[in-house]
Structures are given as C-alpha cells and as structure tokens.
Design a protein around this motif. Structure first.
Motif, PDB file in Angstrom:
ATOM      1  N   ALA A 110       0.829  -1.208   0.000  1.00 30.82           N
ATOM      2  CA  ALA A 110       0.000   0.000   0.000  1.00 30.82           C
ATOM      3  C   ALA A 110       0.864   1.259   0.000  1.00 30.82           C
ATOM      4  O   ALA A 110       0.587   2.219  -0.733  1.00 30.82           O
ATOM      5  CB  ALA A 110      -0.934  -0.010   1.213  1.00 30.82           C
ATOM      6  N   GLU A 144     -11.730   5.828   0.737  1.00 27.81           N
ATOM      7  CA  GLU A 144     -11.432   4.831   1.767  1.00 27.81           C
ATOM      8  C   GLU A 144     -10.346   5.324   2.728  1.00 27.81           C
ATOM      9  O   GLU A 144     -10.371   5.013   3.925  1.00 27.81           O
ATOM     10  CB  GLU A 144     -10.981   3.513   1.118  1.00 27.81           C
ATOM     11  CG  GLU A 144     -12.091   2.751   0.421  1.00 27.81           C
ATOM     12  CD  GLU A 144     -12.333   3.229  -1.009  1.00 27.81           C
ATOM     13  OE1 GLU A 144     -13.071   2.563  -1.730  1.00 27.81           O
ATOM     14  OE2 GLU A 144     -11.771   4.291  -1.388  1.00 27.81           O
ATOM     15  N   LEU A 145      -9.391   6.091   2.209  1.00 28.27           N
ATOM     16  CA  LEU A 145      -8.342   6.634   3.079  1.00 28.27           C
ATOM     17  C   LEU A 145      -8.882   7.737   3.968  1.00 28.27           C
ATOM     18  O   LEU A 145      -8.478   7.878   5.127  1.00 28.27           O
ATOM     19  CB  LEU A 145      -7.195   7.185   2.226  1.00 28.27           C
ATOM     20  CG  LEU A 145      -6.124   6.195   1.780  1.00 28.27           C
ATOM     21  CD1 LEU A 145      -5.100   6.890   0.888  1.00 28.27           C
ATOM     22  CD2 LEU A 145      -5.420   5.592   2.973  1.00 28.27           C
ATOM     23  N   ILE A 162     -10.554   6.497   7.281  1.00 23.40           N
ATOM     24  CA  ILE A 162      -9.804   5.690   8.248  1.00 23.40           C
ATOM     25  C   ILE A 162      -9.756   6.362   9.616  1.00 23.40           C
ATOM     26  O   ILE A 162      -9.516   7.578   9.723  1.00 23.40           O
ATOM     27  CB  ILE A 162      -8.362   5.445   7.749  1.00 23.40           C
ATOM     28  CG1 ILE A 162      -8.379   4.454   6.579  1.00 23.40           C
ATOM     29  CG2 ILE A 162      -7.464   4.909   8.868  1.00 23.40           C
ATOM     30  CD1 ILE A 162      -7.007   4.194   5.990  1.00 23.40           C
ATOM     31  N   PHE A 194      -4.317  -1.613  -4.751  1.00 24.95           N
ATOM     32  CA  PHE A 194      -4.167  -0.701  -3.611  1.00 24.95           C
ATOM     33  C   PHE A 194      -5.324  -0.860  -2.637  1.00 24.95           C
ATOM     34  O   PHE A 194      -5.115  -0.955  -1.416  1.00 24.95           O
ATOM     35  CB  PHE A 194      -4.078   0.743  -4.096  1.00 24.95           C
ATOM     36  CG  PHE A 194      -4.071   1.753  -2.981  1.00 24.95           C
ATOM     37  CD1 PHE A 194      -2.957   1.900  -2.168  1.00 24.95           C
ATOM     38  CD2 PHE A 194      -5.188   2.542  -2.724  1.00 24.95           C
ATOM     39  CE1 PHE A 194      -2.942   2.822  -1.127  1.00 24.95           C
ATOM     40  CE2 PHE A 194      -5.190   3.468  -1.696  1.00 24.95           C
ATOM     41  CZ  PHE A 194      -4.060   3.608  -0.893  1.00 24.95           C
ATOM     42  N   LEU A 229      -5.146  -2.055   1.180  1.00 20.67           N
ATOM     43  CA  LEU A 229      -5.693  -1.209   2.241  1.00 20.67           C
ATOM     44  C   LEU A 229      -6.721  -1.981   3.067  1.00 20.67           C
ATOM     45  O   LEU A 229      -6.728  -1.894   4.305  1.00 20.67           O
ATOM     46  CB  LEU A 229      -6.327   0.034   1.618  1.00 20.67           C
ATOM     47  CG  LEU A 229      -6.817   1.105   2.598  1.00 20.67           C
ATOM     48  CD1 LEU A 229      -5.659   1.621   3.447  1.00 20.67           C
ATOM     49  CD2 LEU A 229      -7.467   2.260   1.825  1.00 20.67           C
ATOM     50  N   LEU A 270      -4.943  -4.154   5.446  1.00 20.12           N
ATOM     51  CA  LEU A 270      -4.423  -3.413   6.603  1.00 20.12           C
ATOM     52  C   LEU A 270      -5.522  -3.148   7.624  1.00 20.12           C
ATOM     53  O   LEU A 270      -5.323  -3.287   8.835  1.00 20.12           O
ATOM     54  CB  LEU A 270      -3.822  -2.079   6.140  1.00 20.12           C
ATOM     55  CG  LEU A 270      -2.520  -2.141   5.353  1.00 20.12           C
ATOM     56  CD1 LEU A 270      -2.083  -0.743   4.973  1.00 20.12           C
ATOM     57  CD2 LEU A 270      -1.432  -2.815   6.167  1.00 20.12           C
TER      58      LEU A 270
END
Length: 574
Positions: free
Chosen positions: A451, A466-467, A470, A533, A537, A540
């Motif tokens: 990632a 999506e980031l 978080i 990616f 992610l 993770l």
C-alpha cells in the motif's frame, strides 16, 4: 531544502515540467528496455548497466550502488552541485527563471533582482581595479606581481587588479548602499562611507559559476593586516568558499586530486608553473565545509602547509576538521613543506616534477594521525598504550561508519595491543545485520509495504475516499507511522508525480525509506493498480481490526467506549 530561498511551489512545478529521461539522456546516453531506460551507472564502476530511469515515476535508481533520486538529485550528484545550483541548472534546462530570494547581511529579504545588481557591481569593481593595475597608480603593484613571476596571462586569468590608495575611489563611481552591501565600502562613526580596500593588490574571488562574490587584498608594504578579505555578505560566505576553484574546474572538471594551499599567491604561482589543481582557504582554517565542497570534485585532497610551527598546527586543525567527511573512497594527505619554503619557492628550487612527486608521496592521513597522536608517548609501556587509546578514540569515533573507520580502529588495536577494543567489530556486525535486514525487507511484500509503495508511486491514490474514512487511532501495524505520514504529505502537498513527492522528503529521516518504496518493482498492470491498492488497504484495516479485537478481549475490565468497539468488531467478524 531551501524553501526560504526558492519557493516550494516553483520547485514542484519545475519537477513536473522536466522529463527526467530527457535530462539524464543529455548527460548520459540511455537505452530503452521495457518500461525503463538503462545505462551504466555514472556513480560507480560497472561492466553491465544497472542504472535505471523510469519516465512515469520521474525517478532513477541504480541496482548496483543504490544511488537514487529525482532530476534535482541527479544534477547534484552528477555535476557535484549544491541544491540551489541544481535547481538553477534544471530551470535553465527547461528555459525558466528561478524566483529566488536571499537574506542580506542585515537580515532582511533580498530579491533576485537586487542580487543581480550586486553581482553586476562586483564585476564593475573588478574591471575598475584591473584598469588601475595598468595605470600609473598601480605601477608598484604591477612590479610586485611581475617580481613574483606572475605574467600578463596569469593576471588576466585570475583578473588581478589594484585598489588605489584613496578613501573614495569607488564611492564616487557606484551606488553607496550597494558598495556597503557588497563589503566594498565601510561606514565610519560619522556615517560616511569609504573604500574598504586601499593601496592593495586585489584578488577577485569567484564562485563555481564564475561570479565574483568577494575580494582579497594584499598590501605592498609592511602595514597590517597583510591580507584583507571581504566581510560576510549576501554574496560571500568565506567559510564555504575557496580561492581558485572556478579557475581549476575550468581547466579540469574532475581533477585526480586537489591541493589546498595557504594563500592566493600560492595558487597563482603554482598555476604559473603548470600546476593547475591548487586552491586556497580564504583567510580561515581549513574546515569541514571546505572539505565537503572539494570532495564533490575529487576523491583525494592534499593539505599543503608550511613546515614551521604555525603550519604544523594548521595541518592538525585541518585533519580534525576533515575526519567527519572521510567516507569510504575518499582520501586525504598531509604535505608539510621544508621550513622557510612556500609552494612557489619550492617549485622554483626543485622544479615542477619534484614538487608533483612530493604531492604524490605526501603522508596519508592515517599515517599522519597515528604519528602525531603517538608523539611523546611510550608505547612500550602499558600506560603509554592506554594514553594512546584515550587520545585516539574520540577522533576515530567521528569517522563515518564504513571500511575506513573499521581499519582505523583495527590499527589502533594493533598499536595499543588492546585486543578488547571491539568498536570496529561491532560496526561490522551492525552493518552486516542492517544489510541482511534490508535484503529480508525487499523479499517480504506485506500489505503495508504494498500500500505504501503504491501510494508513493501513484500519489493520486491518496484521494480515495477509503483513506479519508480511516480512524488512524485504530490502525496498528509495522510501518503505520510512515504510511500515515506519506498520506498526510500527499494530502498537504498534492504532488503531481513521485519525483515531486520525493522532494518533500529531501533531508528528512524518512527520505531513504520513501526512496526505497519509490523504485520497488511491483509488477502490476496499470489498469490493476487501483484495485490492488484497495485490496492492500482492506488487508491493513482487517489486520488492525483483528489486533484491536485481540487487545479488547484480553482486557478484564472495559470502558463503555471499549465495549461498543468490541461489539462492532465482533459483528464485523460474523
């Protein structure tokens, strides 16, 4: 970095505008192989090409020596430039001007146009001094130079001149404030400006680009000071410059060795004898900054000093200063002249060939160091050897990690017979372990590494929703801090390419790992990058959720918030 001098946005735009393949190909012919361009590495000797340039990433990497970076880094390393010089050269390559600011001696911002005016004034002052040398007022100065064997060609090459013995030679011709800004004039207690240099032979000091940044002046009688240098100004920083470097590099851009001598006339006299690789410190002791500057152009430096007590003391100070610069592949020699001799007189007495032989045969720093450090010690006794270790060790600890440092410690062990002195062994072990860890890291592609590498190589991925969603406080995995930092830097800087992102990390603790991620071979088709990616992610987030679930389940007492978190995690697990 130099954001205070060059706007950060300009640097980012410049890196977007340039094509690193075109830039490097202009210096080093490249051959296309697959998605990359390759060549033999210019930074180490090799038989087969391992130097790779990637147009999409605007980044280069050598699989042989590990050299890597963007267009600015390449110019810094290939042409031995500092950061500002590399940016200026890159701007010239794409045909734009650098909107640079500097800080004047008075601490206020100084615009590029103002600096240009100061450079122009220094050029005009040099022309004035040169005219005066050949005028009636300069007769004594001209006789002095010719008496020292300096012919007209050398005078023109080094642009020598004469400052008339008058208080207002320059003040009536040039702007008073500009004269003060360049150090050519001084203001007295009454507020009146007068010439700093009067009745002196003038030696213009040029930077690596040939611009005149300061002057040295020598008296023709017994008055003091014998030599007078320009003060610190926005153009001139004597602790970072040497005299004669521009002239040296003009004749040989990559000299085999550079000879550092004590004075202006030493440089010129040696040049007159055909020895063109000498430079001089500007009225200061040889420093680490001087050594780092000169090592950019040659791997071997020879410090040449008079053989008297002052010369010996200067040689020791120079050796102390250079220790932190001695990376593997660099060499320093110490050359002490016979008493009552200077380079000019010695060349005249013994001839050029013998002088050059003295340079080649001069004492290597390691021999010089141990000879000096052991002077007066009784190494046949336990006490003497213990003193040797005590005196030598603080110096050796300043050496950069590497083979030379290890060998110096080994020699100290031999001389002291102190076999438990294991610093070099520990260094070797640490270096070996670091290399093994690096190799293991390269072969292990975790979700976090995947990632992070995809983010560095494709900064646009940071815009994925999506980031943004978080909860970083719950993200727990090895490398999470670097991953989070990369995301935050991309959000803040919005770099258009990997090369621009790398510039944000120049000089930081994370520069090396981010560079490693930039050229990590991922072997992912362009159309699949985004999905890979997102999968990494998701991995993770899943890993972090499992870590958090395990933590909560291991607790005997939970807060209300923790109970709610546990409920959600257990629901997700069903």
């Amino acid at each position: 970095m130099s954001e205070g001098r060059i706007p950060r946005q300009f640097i980012d735009d410049l890196l977007v505008r340039v094509d690193i393949v075109d830039l490097i190909d202009a210096h080093l012919p490249l051959k296309k192989t697959g998605a990359n361009f390759i060549a033999r590495c210019p930074f180490h000797t090799e038989k087969t090409p391992s130097f790779s340039v990637n147009r999409n990433k605007q980044f280069y990497y050598c699989f042989g020596c590990g050299a890597s970076g963007n267009a600015i880094t390449f110019l810094m390393e290939f042409n031995r430039l500092d950061f500002v010089e590399a940016v200026e050269d890159l701007a010239a390559f794409v045909g734009v001007d650098v909107p640079k600011e500097s800080v004047s001696a008075r601490g206020s911002p100084q615009k590029k146009d103002d600096l240009g005016n100061l450079y122009q004034l220094m050029e005009q002052a040099t022309a004035f001094y040169t005219d005066q040398l050949y005028a009636k007022a300069g007769a004594a100065a001209l006789d002095y130079l010719r008496g020292r064997g300096v012919d007209d060609q050398l005078m023109r090459e080094y642009r020598l001149g004469y400052a008339p013995d008058a208080w207002q030679s320059l003040s009536g011709r040039f702007n008073s404030q500009a004269l003060l800004d360049t150090g050519l004039a001084v203001r007295n207690d009454a507020g009146h400006a007068y010439d700093r240099f009067r009745g002196r032979v003038m030696f213009p000091i040029r930077d690596k680009r040939g611009r005149i940044i300061g002057f040295g002046g020598r008296v023709l009688d017994d008055s003091t000071p014998k030599y007078l240098n320009s003060p610190e100004t926005s153009l001139f920083h004597k602790g970072r410059e040497v005299y004669g470097l521009y002239e040296l590099l003009k004749k040989n851009a990559k000299p085999e060795r550079i000879l550092l001598v004590e004075g202006y006339m030493d440089v010129i006299a040696l040049a007159g004898s055909g020895i063109d690789n000498a430079v001089a410190a500007l009225g200061t002791a040889a420093s680490q900054a001087h050594a780092e500057l000169l090592f950019r152009f040659s791997a071997e430096l020879v410090f040449c000093f008079d053989g008297d007590r002052a010369g010996r003391e200067a040689a020791w100070r120079a050796m102390e200063a250079v220790f932190p610069c001695l990376k593997d592949g660099r060499q320093v020699r110490i050359m002490l002249l016979p008493e009552a001799e200077d380079p000019d007189s010695l060349v005249r007495k013994e001839g050029v060939e013998r002088f050059q032989a003295r340079v080649r045969e001069s004492e290597v720093l390691s021999d010089y160091f141990f000879a000096q450090i052991a002077r007066g010690l009784q190494l046949s006794s336990l006490e003497g050897r213990a003193q040797l270790v005590g005196k030598a060790r603080p110096y050796l600890e300043k050496l950069p990690a590497g083979v030379f440092r290890e060998m110096m410690f080994t020699r100290l062990k031999t001389l002291s017979e102190f076999n438990t002195l294991d610093v070099s062994k520990n260094e070797s072990t640490l270096n070996r372990n670091a290399r093994l860890q690096s190799q293991r890291d390269k072969t292990r592609m975790t979700a976090a590494r995947m990632a992070a590498a995809l983010l560095v190589q494709n900064p646009c991925l940071a815009e994925r929703s999506e980031l943004r969603e978080i909860d970083w406080s719950t993200l727990i995995f090895s490398g999470v801090e670097l991953f989070k930092n990369i995301v935050e830097v991309i959000w803040a800087q919005k770099p258009a390419t990997t090369a621009v992102l790398l510039e944000s990390y120049r000089g930081s603790d994370d520069e090396k790992p981010v560079k490693g991620l930039a050229f990590l071979e991922l072997l992912i088709a362009p159309e699949n990058i985004e999905n890979v990616f997102l999968d990494a992610l998701a991995g993770l987030l899943k890993q972090s959720a499992e870590n958090e679930l395990e933590r909560l389940l291991s607790k005997k007492v939970l807060t209300l918030e923790e109970k709610e978190s546990l409920r959600k995690l257990l629901a997700l697990k069903k």
